[in-house]
Design a protein around this motif. Structure first.
Motif: not given
Length: 272
Positions: A236-238, A199-205, A21-23, A164-170
């Motif tokens: 995208t960056n666990v 990429l705004k891909n975050v999951i909550f567990i 999931i992203g935006t 990759l620098d633009r897409l992968i969160p740091t």
């Protein structure tokens, strides 16, 4: 509906058919194919490897052309030396012709032969020189092609890294209440990734002991008094994963003083 923890799901070694999931640029939720990201990345790497191979091939052609140039130059030197030798022979024969009248005809014939050899050697020398010049031009062209191919390969690698620098969160920052009360359904975990282009891909567990969390929105629902661990995972960056410990307690009345309750403007009780 039966709940299944992520740890109970089967492993899958391919990105084909997987989505996250992203935006988009209008902040709308979208489904992103992980296979699409993998395919684009592999294609870019393939282009970079092809460019590098072209650069190696051009370098090989340059070395071959340089060798041919050296050979042609050596041939030119040899032909020039032969021409000089032939001219010396012609001069010697001419001298003998002037000093020996009886051998004039023979000397003249030798002189003519020597001159013919000199002319032939001169022609060979000119041809060798022309070949050397052509080989030198070919070497320069091959060297230019090699430089251009190497520059293209570097550009492709830089483009891939920039993408990759633009897409992968740091970075990941998290805001959430660390204590909830039963019957409070309005709390959420807020996660923010940096840079803005990531990429705004975050999951909550959650472990679902005291609080339940919506896997996509981070909305918290108290279940029972106690404590729960809630993990916030950027897919995208666990390595940026963070864990919160959220406590759930019974609702209590809010006090204004030790002996007076705090009320709302409408006279209702305020709860903690």
């Amino acid at each position: 509906m039966k709940k299944i923890k992520i740890s109970e799901l089967p492993l899958f070694s391919s990105l084909k058919g997987l989505f996250t999931i992203g935006t988009d640029d209008q902040n709308r939720s979208v489904k992103v194919s992980l296979e699409f990201i993998e395919t684009d990345t592999k294609a870019a790497v393939s282009k970079a490897e092809t460019s590098a191979a072209n650069a190696d091939r051009a370098a090989t052609e340059t070395r071959t052309a340089t060798s041919a140039c050296q050979t042609a130059t050596n041939n030119a030197k040899t032909a020039t030396a032969q021409a000089n030798t032939a001219r010396d022979s012609a001069n010697t024969a001419a001298t003998k012709a002037t000093t020996s009248a009886t051998k004039a005809d023979e000397a003249t014939a030798k002189a003519n032969q020597a001159k013919a050899a000199a002319d032939e050697a001169t022609v060979k020398a000119l041809a060798a020189t022309a070949s050397a010049n052509e080989a030198a031009e070919t070497a320069e062209t091959s060297a230019a092609n090699a430089d251009r191919a190497a520059a293209n390969a570097i550009t492709v690698k830089v483009d891939i890294q920039e993408m990759l620098d633009r897409l992968i969160p740091t970075g990941l920052s998290v805001a959430a209440p660390l204590r909830l009360t039963l019957g409070n359904p309005k709390a959420s975990v807020i996660a923010k990734l940096t840079p803005e282009t990531a990429l705004k891909n975050v999951i909550f567990i959650s472990d679902d002991k005291a609080v339940e969390v919506d896997v996509l929105t981070g909305r918290l629902t108290p279940l029972a008094c106690g404590k729960s661990k809630v993990r916030i995972i950027p897919t995208t960056n666990v390595s940026l994963t963070k864990t919160l410990l959220i406590e759930v307690g019974e609702a209590t009345l809010r006090l204004q003083t030790k002996s007076a309750l705090r009320l709302t403007s409408g006279g209702a009780l305020r709860m903690n």
